[in-house]
Design an enzyme around this catalytic site. Structure first.
Site, PDB file in Angstrom:
ATOM      1  N   GLY A   1       0.757  -0.869  -0.112  1.00  0.00           N
ATOM      2  CA  GLY A   1       0.031   0.049  -0.310  1.00  0.00           C
ATOM      3  C   GLY A   1       1.259   1.121  -0.085  1.00  0.00           C
ATOM      4  O   GLY A   1       0.463   2.112   0.523  1.00  0.00           O
ATOM      5  N   ALA A   2       1.685   1.453  -0.562  1.00  0.00           N
ATOM      6  CA  ALA A   2       2.389   2.109  -0.328  1.00  0.00           C
ATOM      7  C   ALA A   2       2.648   3.580  -0.975  1.00  0.00           C
ATOM      8  O   ALA A   2       3.219   4.568  -0.691  1.00  0.00           O
ATOM      9  CB  ALA A   2       4.278   1.870  -0.983  1.00  0.00           C
TER      10      ALA A   2
ATOM     11  N   MET B   1      -1.025   6.606   3.732  1.00  0.00           N
ATOM     12  CA  MET B   1      -0.243   5.966   4.773  1.00  0.00           C
ATOM     13  C   MET B   1       0.795   5.423   4.560  1.00  0.00           C
ATOM     14  O   MET B   1       1.912   5.297   5.524  1.00  0.00           O
ATOM     15  CB  MET B   1      -1.325   5.073   5.672  1.00  0.00           C
ATOM     16  CG  MET B   1      -2.072   5.239   7.269  1.00  0.00           C
ATOM     17  SD  MET B   1      -0.959   6.259   7.731  1.00  0.00           S
ATOM     18  CE  MET B   1      -0.066   5.542   8.843  1.00  0.00           C
TER      19      MET B   1
ATOM     20  N   GLY C   1      -3.083  -2.198   9.095  1.00  0.00           N
ATOM     21  CA  GLY C   1      -3.434  -1.623  10.108  1.00  0.00           C
ATOM     22  C   GLY C   1      -4.520  -0.995   8.518  1.00  0.00           C
ATOM     23  O   GLY C   1      -5.812  -0.402   9.340  1.00  0.00           O
ATOM     24  N   THR C   2      -4.819  -2.724   8.065  1.00  0.00           N
ATOM     25  CA  THR C   2      -6.147  -2.172   6.617  1.00  0.00           C
ATOM     26  C   THR C   2      -7.448  -2.484   7.698  1.00  0.00           C
ATOM     27  O   THR C   2      -7.758  -3.833   8.469  1.00  0.00           O
ATOM     28  CB  THR C   2      -5.912  -3.031   5.888  1.00  0.00           C
ATOM     29  OG1 THR C   2      -4.548  -2.493   4.913  1.00  0.00           O
ATOM     30  CG2 THR C   2      -7.288  -2.884   4.595  1.00  0.00           C
ATOM     31  N   THR C   3      -8.969  -1.147   7.714  1.00  0.00           N
ATOM     32  CA  THR C   3      -9.942  -1.474   8.046  1.00  0.00           C
ATOM     33  C   THR C   3     -10.751  -2.053   6.897  1.00  0.00           C
ATOM     34  O   THR C   3     -10.637  -1.954   5.731  1.00  0.00           O
ATOM     35  CB  THR C   3     -10.061  -0.518   8.420  1.00  0.00           C
ATOM     36  OG1 THR C   3     -10.449   0.678   7.746  1.00  0.00           O
ATOM     37  CG2 THR C   3      -9.087   0.163   9.896  1.00  0.00           C
TER      38      THR C   3
ATOM     39  N   PHE D   1      -3.148   2.689  15.338  1.00  0.00           N
ATOM     40  CA  PHE D   1      -1.718   2.295  15.951  1.00  0.00           C
ATOM     41  C   PHE D   1      -1.387   3.579  16.922  1.00  0.00           C
ATOM     42  O   PHE D   1      -0.564   3.982  17.482  1.00  0.00           O
ATOM     43  CB  PHE D   1      -0.856   2.354  14.697  1.00  0.00           C
ATOM     44  CG  PHE D   1      -0.397   1.026  14.139  1.00  0.00           C
ATOM     45  CD1 PHE D   1      -0.149  -0.110  14.654  1.00  0.00           C
ATOM     46  CD2 PHE D   1      -1.729   0.597  12.826  1.00  0.00           C
ATOM     47  CE1 PHE D   1      -0.254  -1.349  14.004  1.00  0.00           C
ATOM     48  CE2 PHE D   1      -1.291  -0.847  12.464  1.00  0.00           C
ATOM     49  CZ  PHE D   1      -0.626  -1.688  12.918  1.00  0.00           C
TER      50      PHE D   1
ATOM     51  N   HIS E   1     -14.065  11.491   9.130  1.00  0.00           N
ATOM     52  CA  HIS E   1     -12.314  11.056   8.478  1.00  0.00           C
ATOM     53  C   HIS E   1     -12.419  12.289   7.136  1.00  0.00           C
ATOM     54  O   HIS E   1     -14.229  12.231   6.868  1.00  0.00           O
ATOM     55  CB  HIS E   1     -12.577   9.593   8.246  1.00  0.00           C
ATOM     56  CG  HIS E   1     -12.386   9.002   9.532  1.00  0.00           C
ATOM     57  ND1 HIS E   1     -12.750   8.529  10.414  1.00  0.00           N
ATOM     58  CD2 HIS E   1     -10.789   8.876   9.578  1.00  0.00           C
ATOM     59  CE1 HIS E   1     -12.524   7.954  11.464  1.00  0.00           C
ATOM     60  NE2 HIS E   1     -10.958   8.114  10.369  1.00  0.00           N
TER      61      HIS E   1
ATOM     62  N   LYS F   1     -11.986   8.776   2.467  1.00  0.00           N
ATOM     63  CA  LYS F   1     -11.795   6.964   3.577  1.00  0.00           C
ATOM     64  C   LYS F   1     -13.060   6.130   2.787  1.00  0.00           C
ATOM     65  O   LYS F   1     -14.543   6.458   2.529  1.00  0.00           O
ATOM     66  CB  LYS F   1     -12.484   7.651   5.182  1.00  0.00           C
ATOM     67  CG  LYS F   1     -12.156   5.658   5.679  1.00  0.00           C
ATOM     68  CD  LYS F   1     -11.821   5.949   6.966  1.00  0.00           C
ATOM     69  CE  LYS F   1     -12.010   5.118   7.877  1.00  0.00           C
ATOM     70  NZ  LYS F   1     -11.609   4.273   7.221  1.00  0.00           N
TER      71      LYS F   1
HETATM   72  N1  NDP Z   1      -4.649   1.352  11.465  1.00  0.00           N
HETATM   73  C1  NDP Z   1      -4.405   2.507  11.177  1.00  0.00           C
HETATM   74  O1  NDP Z   1      -4.078   2.841  12.235  1.00  0.00           O
HETATM   75  C2  NDP Z   1      -4.659   2.595  10.342  1.00  0.00           C
HETATM   76  C3  NDP Z   1      -5.347   2.602   8.798  1.00  0.00           C
HETATM   77  N2  NDP Z   1      -5.857   2.906   8.031  1.00  0.00           N
HETATM   78  C4  NDP Z   1      -6.436   1.806   6.821  1.00  0.00           C
HETATM   79  O2  NDP Z   1      -5.254   1.752   6.431  1.00  0.00           O
HETATM   80  C5  NDP Z   1      -5.947   1.806   5.088  1.00  0.00           C
HETATM   81  C6  NDP Z   1      -5.221   3.117   3.704  1.00  0.00           C
HETATM   82  O3  NDP Z   1      -6.029   4.056   3.954  1.00  0.00           O
HETATM   83  P1  NDP Z   1      -4.875   5.036   3.673  1.00  0.00           P
HETATM   84  O4  NDP Z   1      -2.858   5.070   3.071  1.00  0.00           O
HETATM   85  O5  NDP Z   1      -5.754   6.278   3.363  1.00  0.00           O
HETATM   86  O6  NDP Z   1      -5.831   4.896   1.608  1.00  0.00           O
HETATM   87  P2  NDP Z   1      -4.899   5.280   0.472  1.00  0.00           P
HETATM   88  O7  NDP Z   1      -6.186   5.464  -0.218  1.00  0.00           O
HETATM   89  O8  NDP Z   1      -4.070   6.327   0.239  1.00  0.00           O
HETATM   90  O9  NDP Z   1      -3.681   3.749  -0.240  1.00  0.00           O
HETATM   91  C7  NDP Z   1      -4.144   2.760  -0.471  1.00  0.00           C
HETATM   92  C8  NDP Z   1      -3.059   1.977  -1.174  1.00  0.00           C
HETATM   93  O10 NDP Z   1      -3.515   0.815  -1.095  1.00  0.00           O
HETATM   94  C9  NDP Z   1      -2.722  -0.009  -2.589  1.00  0.00           C
HETATM   95  N3  NDP Z   1      -3.782  -0.387  -3.213  1.00  0.00           N
HETATM   96  C10 NDP Z   1      -5.282  -0.603  -3.344  1.00  0.00           C
HETATM   97  N4  NDP Z   1      -5.221  -1.869  -4.220  1.00  0.00           N
HETATM   98  C11 NDP Z   1      -4.381  -2.387  -3.988  1.00  0.00           C
HETATM   99  C12 NDP Z   1      -4.459  -4.216  -4.138  1.00  0.00           C
HETATM  100  N5  NDP Z   1      -5.360  -4.663  -4.609  1.00  0.00           N
HETATM  101  N6  NDP Z   1      -3.466  -4.453  -3.995  1.00  0.00           N
HETATM  102  C13 NDP Z   1      -2.559  -4.266  -2.635  1.00  0.00           C
HETATM  103  N7  NDP Z   1      -2.516  -2.462  -2.531  1.00  0.00           N
HETATM  104  C14 NDP Z   1      -3.703  -1.650  -3.112  1.00  0.00           C
HETATM  105  C15 NDP Z   1      -2.992   1.570  -3.293  1.00  0.00           C
HETATM  106  O11 NDP Z   1      -2.053   1.737  -4.594  1.00  0.00           O
HETATM  107  P3  NDP Z   1      -2.283   2.619  -6.224  1.00  0.00           P
HETATM  108  O12 NDP Z   1      -2.511   3.788  -5.225  1.00  0.00           O
HETATM  109  O13 NDP Z   1      -1.372   1.566  -6.944  1.00  0.00           O
HETATM  110  O14 NDP Z   1      -4.540   1.940  -6.494  1.00  0.00           O
HETATM  111  C16 NDP Z   1      -2.094   2.822  -1.973  1.00  0.00           C
HETATM  112  O15 NDP Z   1      -1.510   2.347  -2.018  1.00  0.00           O
HETATM  113  C17 NDP Z   1      -6.897   1.712   4.950  1.00  0.00           C
HETATM  114  O16 NDP Z   1      -7.984   0.720   5.398  1.00  0.00           O
HETATM  115  C18 NDP Z   1      -6.990   2.963   6.139  1.00  0.00           C
HETATM  116  O17 NDP Z   1      -8.725   2.392   6.854  1.00  0.00           O
HETATM  117  C19 NDP Z   1      -5.620   4.334   7.893  1.00  0.00           C
HETATM  118  C20 NDP Z   1      -5.123   5.537   8.854  1.00  0.00           C
HETATM  119  C21 NDP Z   1      -3.919   4.935   9.991  1.00  0.00           C
HETATM  120  O1  LIG Z   2      -8.971   5.584   7.003  1.00  0.00           O
HETATM  121  C1  LIG Z   2      -8.181   6.349   7.716  1.00  0.00           C
HETATM  122  O2  LIG Z   2      -7.732   7.711   7.334  1.00  0.00           O
HETATM  123  C2  LIG Z   2      -8.145   5.629   9.241  1.00  0.00           C
HETATM  124  N1  LIG Z   2      -8.614   5.051   9.357  1.00  0.00           N
HETATM  125  C3  LIG Z   2      -8.568   3.615  10.198  1.00  0.00           C
HETATM  126  C4  LIG Z   2     -10.024   3.566  10.979  1.00  0.00           C
HETATM  127  O3  LIG Z   2     -10.607   3.365   9.571  1.00  0.00           O
HETATM  128  O4  LIG Z   2     -10.549   3.007  11.494  1.00  0.00           O
HETATM  129  C5  LIG Z   2      -7.857   4.611  12.079  1.00  0.00           C
HETATM  130  C6  LIG Z   2      -7.473   6.051  11.072  1.00  0.00           C
HETATM  131  O5  LIG Z   2      -8.058   6.697  12.129  1.00  0.00           O
HETATM  132  C7  LIG Z   2      -7.041   6.494   9.842  1.00  0.00           C
END
Ligand code: NDP
Ligand SMILES: O=C(O)C1=N[C@H](C(=O)O)C[C@H](O)C1
Length: 239
Positions: free
Chosen positions: A13-14, A18, A94-96, A121, A150, A154
Site C-alpha cells: 500500500g506504498a 499511510m 492497519g487495513t480496515t 496504531f 474522517h 475514506k
Molecule cells: N490502523 C491505522 O492506524 C490506520 C489505518 N488506516 C487504514 O489503512 C488503509 C489505507 O489508508 P490510506 O493510506 O488512507 O489509503 P489510500 O487509498 O491512500 O492508499 C491505499 C494504498 O493501497 C494500494 N492498493 C489499492 N488496492 C490494492 C490492491 N488490490 N493490492 C495492493 N495494494 C492496493 C493503493 O495503491 P494504488 O494507489 O496503486 O491503487 C495505495 O497504495 C485503509 O484501510 C485505512 O482505513 C489508515 C490510517 C491509520
Molecule cells: O482511513 C483512515 O484514514 C483511518 N482509518 C482507521 C480507521 O478506520 O479507524 C484509523 C484512523 O482513524 C484513520
C-alpha cells in the site's frame, strides 16, 4: 529470518496516504531496512528512491523480507497475507474494513507466522478504548453513541477504530450506535458519548497527523519480526 535487531521490511500500500508516511519514517527507523514497496496499480507510481517497486499483480516477485507493513484496502489484503505465509514473514496490518472471512484467514495465518492487525496504531485510542469500557460499566442504562469523522477519501464506514470502541463499550455492557461523517481532510476523530437524563459524558480522540499511525506500525514491525507464529495485539508489542 534475520535477527530481530535488524529486519527487512516490505511496505504494502506504498503509494497511499499511510504507505508514504511509513516509507518516509522507515528511512530514519533503526533496525529496519525497506527492501520492497507494493501498490495496487500497474505500473506502480514511483514513491521511493533506491527500493524496488511492484504492482499488486507482481507481488510474487518481491525480494526476501522479514516483516510487511500493510496499509492498503480489503481487496489487496488477501494477497499480502498469503505472501507473508508463503515467505515465513511477519505481518503488521492497519487495513480496515476487512470481512469476517478475512478475519478467519488471519487466524489461520497466525498458526504459521506472527500477525498483528490493528484498526488504530495511536497510543491515544488504545487508552480511549480502556476508558470507554470503564465508562460503559459505570454508566449502566445510558445511551452510547460513537461518532467518527474522517477525510472524504475514506472508503469504509464505520471506521475500524469506531468498531473496536464499540466492542469496548459492549464489554462494559453498552450497545453502541454509530454515526460516520466524511469531511475535508480530517485525519481521524472519534467521539464516544454516553447520554443519561440531564447529563452527557463525551470522550474524544483527535488524530491530527498520520505519522502517529505510521510510527506505531513501524514500532510494531520492529518488535514482531522474528517472533513465533501467533495473532498479536498492539499491547503485546508496546514498551
Ligand atoms: N490502523 C491505522 O492506524 C490506520 C489505518 N488506516 C487504514 O489503512 C488503509 C489505507 O489508508 P490510506 O493510506 O488512507 O489509503 P489510500 O487509498 O491512500 O492508499 C491505499 C494504498 O493501497 C494500494 N492498493 C489499492 N488496492 C490494492 C490492491 N488490490 N493490492 C495492493 N495494494 C492496493 C493503493 O495503491 P494504488 O494507489 O496503486 O491503487 C495505495 O497504495 C485503509 O484501510 C485505512 O482505513 C489508515 C490510517 C491509520
Ligand atoms: O482511513 C483512515 O484514514 C483511518 N482509518 C482507521 C480507521 O478506520 O479507524 C484509523 C484512523 O482513524 C484513520
Amino acid at each position: 529470518m534475520n535477527t530481530p535487531d535488524h529486519a527487512r521490511l516490505l511496505v504494502h500500500g506504498a503509494t497511499g496516504r499511510m504507505g508514504r508516511a511509513v516509507l518516509r519514517l522507515a528511512a530514519d527507523t533503526p533496525g529496519l531496512s525497506v527492501v520492497g514497496a507494493v501498490s495496487g496499480s500497474r505500473p506502480p507510481q514511483r514513491v521511493v528512491d533506491g527500493v524496488p517497486q511492484f504492482s499488486a499483480s507482481e507481488i510474487g516477485g518481491v525480494p526476501a523480507f522479514d516483516v510487511a507493513i500493510d496499509f492498503s484496502l480489503p481487496e489487496g489484503f488477501d494477497r499480502v497475507l498469503g505472501l507473508c505465509v508463503a515467505r515465513g514473514a511477519a505481518l503488521v496490518s492497519g487495513t480496515t474494513g476487512l470481512s469476517e472471512g478475512q478475519q478467519q484467514a488471519i487466524d489461520e495465518a497466525a498458526g504459521k507466522v506472527p500477525v498483528l492487525v490493528a484498526a488504530n496504531f495511536s497510543l491515544g485510542t488504545a487508552v480511549l478504548s480502556q476508558l470507554v469500557e470503564r465508562a460503559a460499566r459505570a454508566l449502566h442504562g445510558w445511551d452510547c453513541d460513537i461518532v467518527e469523522t474522517h477525510h472524504v477519501h475514506k472508503k469504509d464506514a464505520p471506521s475500524g477504530t469506531a468498531l473496536v470502541l464499540g466492542e469496548s463499550a459492549a464489554r462494559g455492557g453498552a450497545q453502541a450506535r454509530y454515526a460516520s461523517l466524511r469531511a475535508g481532510d480530517v485525519v481521524g476523530e472519534h467521539t464516544v458519548q454516553f447520554t443519561g437524563l440531564g447529563e452527557r459524558l463525551e470522550l474524544v480522540h483527535r488524530a491530527t497527523d498520520r505519522d502517529v499511525f505510521a510510527r506505531g506500525a513501524l514500532h510494531a514491525a520492529r518488535r514482531i519480526a522474528g517472533r513465533p507464529p501467533g495473532r498479536l495485539r498492539l499491547a503485546d508489542l508496546l514498551g
